[in-house]
Write a protein that holds these residues in place. Structure first.
Motif, PDB file in Angstrom:
ATOM      1  N   SER A 312       1.041  -1.173   0.129  1.00  0.00           N
ATOM      2  CA  SER A 312       0.095  -0.452  -0.276  1.00  0.00           C
ATOM      3  C   SER A 312       0.813   1.427  -0.207  1.00  0.00           C
ATOM      4  CB  SER A 312      -0.904   0.024   0.952  1.00  0.00           C
ATOM      5  OG  SER A 312      -1.436  -1.046   1.041  1.00  0.00           O
ATOM      6  N   GLU A 313       2.518   1.066   0.396  1.00  0.00           N
ATOM      7  CA  GLU A 313       3.691   2.140   0.393  1.00  0.00           C
ATOM      8  C   GLU A 313       3.285   2.517  -0.474  1.00  0.00           C
ATOM      9  OE1 GLU A 313       2.896  -0.335   2.633  1.00  0.00           O
ATOM     10  OE2 GLU A 313       2.450   0.901   5.062  1.00  0.00           O
ATOM     11  N   ASP A 314       3.680   1.819  -1.159  1.00  0.00           N
ATOM     12  CA  ASP A 314       4.509   1.262  -2.822  1.00  0.00           C
ATOM     13  C   ASP A 314       3.277   2.562  -4.234  1.00  0.00           C
ATOM     14  OD1 ASP A 314       6.865   0.460  -2.230  1.00  0.00           O
ATOM     15  OD2 ASP A 314       5.501  -1.112  -2.139  1.00  0.00           O
ATOM     16  N   PHE A 315       2.113   1.883  -3.836  1.00  0.00           N
ATOM     17  CA  PHE A 315       1.203   2.624  -4.334  1.00  0.00           C
ATOM     18  C   PHE A 315       1.018   3.965  -3.643  1.00  0.00           C
ATOM     19  CE2 PHE A 315      -0.351  -1.645  -5.107  1.00  0.00           C
ATOM     20  CZ  PHE A 315       0.012  -2.263  -6.267  1.00  0.00           C
ATOM     21  N   ARG A 316       0.984   4.148  -2.550  1.00  0.00           N
ATOM     22  CA  ARG A 316       1.126   5.805  -2.672  1.00  0.00           C
ATOM     23  C   ARG A 316       2.173   6.593  -2.802  1.00  0.00           C
ATOM     24  NH1 ARG A 316      -1.901   3.569   2.203  1.00  0.00           N
ATOM     25  NH2 ARG A 316      -0.352   3.579   3.020  1.00  0.00           N
ATOM     26  N   THR A 317       3.235   6.357  -2.749  1.00  0.00           N
ATOM     27  CA  THR A 317       4.244   6.437  -2.985  1.00  0.00           C
ATOM     28  C   THR A 317       4.155   6.164  -4.885  1.00  0.00           C
ATOM     29  OG1 THR A 317       5.953   6.279  -1.552  1.00  0.00           O
ATOM     30  CG2 THR A 317       6.811   7.076  -3.276  1.00  0.00           C
ATOM     31  N   LEU A 318       4.029   6.103  -5.349  1.00  0.00           N
ATOM     32  CA  LEU A 318       4.149   6.144  -7.074  1.00  0.00           C
ATOM     33  C   LEU A 318       2.760   6.659  -7.668  1.00  0.00           C
ATOM     34  CD1 LEU A 318       4.114   4.616  -9.855  1.00  0.00           C
ATOM     35  CD2 LEU A 318       2.482   3.047  -9.096  1.00  0.00           C
ATOM     36  N   LYS A 319       2.139   6.830  -7.005  1.00  0.00           N
ATOM     37  CA  LYS A 319       0.559   7.657  -6.815  1.00  0.00           C
ATOM     38  C   LYS A 319       1.246   9.649  -6.391  1.00  0.00           C
ATOM     39  CE  LYS A 319      -3.437  10.156  -5.634  1.00  0.00           C
ATOM     40  NZ  LYS A 319      -4.413  10.214  -4.142  1.00  0.00           N
ATOM     41  N   ALA A 320       1.272   9.793  -5.794  1.00  0.00           N
ATOM     42  CA  ALA A 320       2.563  11.172  -5.536  1.00  0.00           C
ATOM     43  C   ALA A 320       3.733  11.701  -6.028  1.00  0.00           C
ATOM     44  CB  ALA A 320       3.114  11.243  -4.148  1.00  0.00           C
ATOM     45  N   THR A 321       4.932   9.930  -7.274  1.00  0.00           N
ATOM     46  CA  THR A 321       5.616  10.398  -8.351  1.00  0.00           C
ATOM     47  C   THR A 321       4.387  10.572  -9.402  1.00  0.00           C
ATOM     48  OG1 THR A 321       6.789   9.145  -6.948  1.00  0.00           O
ATOM     49  CG2 THR A 321       7.485   9.437  -9.007  1.00  0.00           C
ATOM     50  N   TYR A 322       3.732   9.808  -9.193  1.00  0.00           N
ATOM     51  CA  TYR A 322       3.028  10.327 -10.534  1.00  0.00           C
ATOM     52  C   TYR A 322       2.687  11.159 -10.729  1.00  0.00           C
ATOM     53  CZ  TYR A 322      -1.337  10.217 -14.010  1.00  0.00           C
ATOM     54  OH  TYR A 322      -2.522  11.048 -14.865  1.00  0.00           O
ATOM     55  N   TYR A 323       2.249  11.613 -10.135  1.00  0.00           N
ATOM     56  CA  TYR A 323       0.649  12.806 -10.298  1.00  0.00           C
ATOM     57  C   TYR A 323       2.567  14.348 -10.381  1.00  0.00           C
ATOM     58  CZ  TYR A 323      -2.103  16.527  -8.478  1.00  0.00           C
ATOM     59  OH  TYR A 323      -2.673  17.756  -8.970  1.00  0.00           O
ATOM     60  N   ARG A 324       3.720  14.533 -10.183  1.00  0.00           N
ATOM     61  CA  ARG A 324       4.726  15.359 -10.435  1.00  0.00           C
ATOM     62  C   ARG A 324       4.911  15.179 -11.678  1.00  0.00           C
ATOM     63  NH1 ARG A 324       4.822  19.777  -8.337  1.00  0.00           N
ATOM     64  NH2 ARG A 324       4.435  20.029 -11.370  1.00  0.00           N
ATOM     65  N   PHE A 325       5.403  13.836 -11.984  1.00  0.00           N
ATOM     66  CA  PHE A 325       5.362  13.645 -13.772  1.00  0.00           C
ATOM     67  C   PHE A 325       4.473  14.135 -14.399  1.00  0.00           C
ATOM     68  CE2 PHE A 325       8.409  11.116 -12.464  1.00  0.00           C
ATOM     69  CZ  PHE A 325       9.552  11.325 -12.770  1.00  0.00           C
ATOM     70  N   ALA A 326       3.277  14.019 -14.307  1.00  0.00           N
ATOM     71  CA  ALA A 326       1.993  14.294 -15.166  1.00  0.00           C
ATOM     72  C   ALA A 326       1.680  15.286 -15.056  1.00  0.00           C
ATOM     73  CB  ALA A 326       0.772  13.596 -14.708  1.00  0.00           C
ATOM     74  N   LEU A 327       2.842  16.471 -14.113  1.00  0.00           N
ATOM     75  CA  LEU A 327       1.792  18.012 -14.086  1.00  0.00           C
ATOM     76  C   LEU A 327       2.852  18.895 -15.315  1.00  0.00           C
ATOM     77  CD1 LEU A 327       0.840  18.724 -10.582  1.00  0.00           C
ATOM     78  CD2 LEU A 327      -0.744  18.165 -12.210  1.00  0.00           C
ATOM     79  N   ASP A 328       3.995  18.370 -14.297  1.00  0.00           N
ATOM     80  CA  ASP A 328       4.879  18.972 -15.321  1.00  0.00           C
ATOM     81  C   ASP A 328       4.696  18.732 -17.157  1.00  0.00           C
ATOM     82  OD1 ASP A 328       6.424  19.443 -13.042  1.00  0.00           O
ATOM     83  OD2 ASP A 328       8.069  18.011 -12.625  1.00  0.00           O
ATOM     84  N   LEU A 329       4.241  17.353 -17.464  1.00  0.00           N
ATOM     85  CA  LEU A 329       4.085  17.052 -18.634  1.00  0.00           C
ATOM     86  C   LEU A 329       2.748  17.766 -19.628  1.00  0.00           C
ATOM     87  CD1 LEU A 329       4.704  13.233 -18.905  1.00  0.00           C
ATOM     88  CD2 LEU A 329       6.228  14.904 -20.351  1.00  0.00           C
ATOM     89  N   ILE A 330       1.592  18.146 -18.742  1.00  0.00           N
ATOM     90  CA  ILE A 330       1.070  19.203 -18.880  1.00  0.00           C
ATOM     91  C   ILE A 330       1.587  20.014 -18.913  1.00  0.00           C
ATOM     92  CG2 ILE A 330      -0.704  20.762 -17.962  1.00  0.00           C
ATOM     93  CD1 ILE A 330      -1.956  17.698 -16.102  1.00  0.00           C
ATOM     94  N   GLU A 331       2.196  21.358 -18.714  1.00  0.00           N
ATOM     95  CA  GLU A 331       2.755  22.076 -19.032  1.00  0.00           C
ATOM     96  C   GLU A 331       3.869  22.446 -20.367  1.00  0.00           C
ATOM     97  OE1 GLU A 331       5.509  25.763 -16.945  1.00  0.00           O
ATOM     98  OE2 GLU A 331       5.674  23.548 -15.698  1.00  0.00           O
ATOM     99  N   ALA A 332       4.278  21.535 -20.432  1.00  0.00           N
ATOM    100  CA  ALA A 332       5.228  21.111 -21.817  1.00  0.00           C
ATOM    101  C   ALA A 332       4.248  20.762 -22.967  1.00  0.00           C
ATOM    102  CB  ALA A 332       5.772  19.992 -21.446  1.00  0.00           C
ATOM    103  N   TYR A 333       3.593  19.902 -22.545  1.00  0.00           N
ATOM    104  CA  TYR A 333       2.159  19.656 -23.460  1.00  0.00           C
ATOM    105  C   TYR A 333       1.098  20.899 -24.130  1.00  0.00           C
ATOM    106  CZ  TYR A 333       2.258  14.713 -22.688  1.00  0.00           C
ATOM    107  OH  TYR A 333       2.791  13.411 -22.473  1.00  0.00           O
ATOM    108  N   ASP A 334       0.860  21.834 -23.349  1.00  0.00           N
ATOM    109  CA  ASP A 334       0.779  23.726 -23.375  1.00  0.00           C
ATOM    110  C   ASP A 334       1.903  23.749 -23.415  1.00  0.00           C
ATOM    111  OD1 ASP A 334      -1.597  25.604 -22.635  1.00  0.00           O
ATOM    112  OD2 ASP A 334       0.088  26.989 -21.171  1.00  0.00           O
ATOM    113  N   HIS A 335       2.893  24.501 -23.759  1.00  0.00           N
ATOM    114  CA  HIS A 335       4.019  25.125 -24.638  1.00  0.00           C
ATOM    115  C   HIS A 335       3.800  23.881 -25.755  1.00  0.00           C
ATOM    116  CE1 HIS A 335       6.258  26.141 -20.594  1.00  0.00           C
ATOM    117  NE2 HIS A 335       4.815  26.733 -20.389  1.00  0.00           N
ATOM    118  N   ASP A 336       4.004  23.320 -26.238  1.00  0.00           N
ATOM    119  CA  ASP A 336       3.829  22.508 -27.282  1.00  0.00           C
ATOM    120  C   ASP A 336       2.728  22.502 -28.598  1.00  0.00           C
ATOM    121  OD1 ASP A 336       4.828  20.819 -29.882  1.00  0.00           O
ATOM    122  OD2 ASP A 336       4.018  19.447 -28.665  1.00  0.00           O
ATOM    123  N   ALA A 337       1.317  22.553 -27.569  1.00  0.00           N
ATOM    124  CA  ALA A 337       0.055  23.188 -28.608  1.00  0.00           C
ATOM    125  C   ALA A 337      -0.091  25.092 -29.096  1.00  0.00           C
ATOM    126  CB  ALA A 337      -1.304  23.750 -27.021  1.00  0.00           C
TER     127      ALA A 337
END
Length: 406
Positions: A312-337
């Motif tokens: 369960s701890e691994d999945f919580r860590t994964l969620k937090a890590t994913y969330y940070r990567f995803a938000l960074d990518l949204i900014e990159a996608y916005d610039h690309d668009a």
């Protein structure tokens, strides 16, 4: 011309010279003398009433190198199946429809269940699996292509480019995955691939450490594309998920069974648009909500087979890590668009990421709560070992449905 995308893992064929479809088809007709080609079309009956499929059939009528077309038809009653027979009757190729809800195929499905070999739930994976079985029973094709039935921008050059690497008699590829830019009507599309798969793979690399399997998946430009071609023997040995994890599951099976030198990807279209799934925030059994759950579970299962342990701890860590990567990518996608004159709704993108992040935890809970879940439909090699005459009887059932009374 080809290059090696990202990690130098998968051969990548670019559509650089934009050869005419007529030139490609002329070569494919020559290839077909040594490697006969067939096409699988998994379809819901509702797609026969949609805007895309009739135009797809109009294009397929003009394809000269296909020996066989197999349509898997889901959610159709008797009258709708008869309508489908008429709908596809203009195809000049040897064409058969698998009426998956008809009594003959239902009886075979029940028999497989008695042996513990059937698909536990309906879905695209189950549809494709049965079509693969029929292809094997017919023996008409040694190269098999597959694409979806909701492609609004379909033109037959897409199929020609998809089939070419596997059909070429001097190439040694057993599987080819199609990719294309996900841009339509001035918008950047492909939300599940951009906002779930890419950041999730990066998060898994961070949490679990470097793994060849994760690098392998990350080497595909569009791992969730529904377009691929393969040698017919691939259909015999791979297991398929019945749910939305089909595309990830197939890639996982190929990595397990084949040398990476036998796998490739190809640029098949300059533009691609299809029916867009709703997010369905309030319904975990439909839309991108269900898709994100199934894809996440498929990845967890595969990693578990490679010795990765989750808590369960691994999945919580994964969620937090994913969330940070995803938000960074949204900014990159916005610039690309912005740079390309496209629109992107950052608010809806971040809402989707919040849903996907929540589903990473839910998929983890489902994964841990159901350790005996049967995630894959067994391979046709296993089915034939358990029920040697089933493919023959399937072929007979499909022939009766297509040529006799129903």
């Amino acid at each position: 011309m080809s290059d090696f995308h990202q990690n130098g893992i998968i051969t990548d064929f670019h559509n650089l010279t934009r050869r005419s479809v007529e030139a490609l088809e002329q070569e494919l007709c020559q290839f077909a003398r040594r490697r006969p080609m067939g096409l699988i079309l998994p379809s819901l009956f509702s797609e026969l009433e949609g805007p895309a499929l009739s135009a797809i059939v109009d294009e397929l009528v003009k394809v000269p190198y296909l020996n066989e077309i197999v349509i898997g038809l889901d959610r159709a009653d008797r009258e709708q199946f008869l309508y489908a027979r008429d709908f596809f009757s203009r195809l000049p190729q040897h064409t058969r429809i698998l009426w998956n809800d008809g009594p003959r195929l239902r009886a075979l499905d029940a028999e497989l269940e008695e042996h513990g070999l059937g698909a536990l739930e309906p879905g695209k994976g189950r549809n494709v699996w049965y079509c693969a079985g029929y292809m094997l029973s017919s023996g008409r094709s040694t190269v098999v292509g597959l694409h979806d039935c909701d492609i609004l921008t379909y033109e037959r050059g897409l199929l020609a480019r998809l089939m070419y690497p596997v059909a070429h008699p001097n190439f040694n590829y057993s599987f080819c995955k199609g990719y294309y830019p996900r841009i339509a009507e001035g918008k950047l599309n492909g939300r599940v691939s951009r906002l779930l798969v890419t950041p999730l793979l990066r998060a898994l690399k961070t949490v679990c450490g470097p793994m060849p399997y994760l690098d392998y998946l990350d080497s595909f430009r569009y791992p969730l594309s529904g377009e691929f071609a393969m040698r017919s023997e691939v259909l015999e040995g791979i297991r398929m998920p019945a749910d939305w994890g089909l595309e990830i599951g197939v890639l996982s099976e190929l990595q397990r069974n084949y040398s990476l030198r036998q796998l490739c990807q190809v640029d098949i279209a300059d533009a691609y648009d299809h029916k867009h799934q709703p997010v369905s925030e309030d319904d975990p059994d439909s839309g991108l909500n269900r898709m994100s759950l199934d894809i996440s579970k498929a990845l967890y299962r595969k990693l578990a087979t490679q010795g990765v342990t989750f808590s369960s701890e691994d999945f919580r860590t994964l969620k937090a890590t994913y969330y940070r990567f995803a938000l960074d990518l949204i900014e990159a996608y916005d610039h690309d668009a912005t740079m390309n004159g496209l629109s992107l709704d950052r608010h809806s993108e971040e809402q989707a990421v919040e849903l996907f992040a929540s589903n990473l935890l839910e998929a983890g809970n489902l994964f841990m709560d159901n350790p005996r879940e049967r995630p894959f439909i067994p391979s046709w090699n296993r089915v034939q070992a358990a029920v040697p005459d089933l493919l023959t009887r399937m072929h007979e059932a499909v022939e009766l449905d297509n040529q006799g009374k129903v």
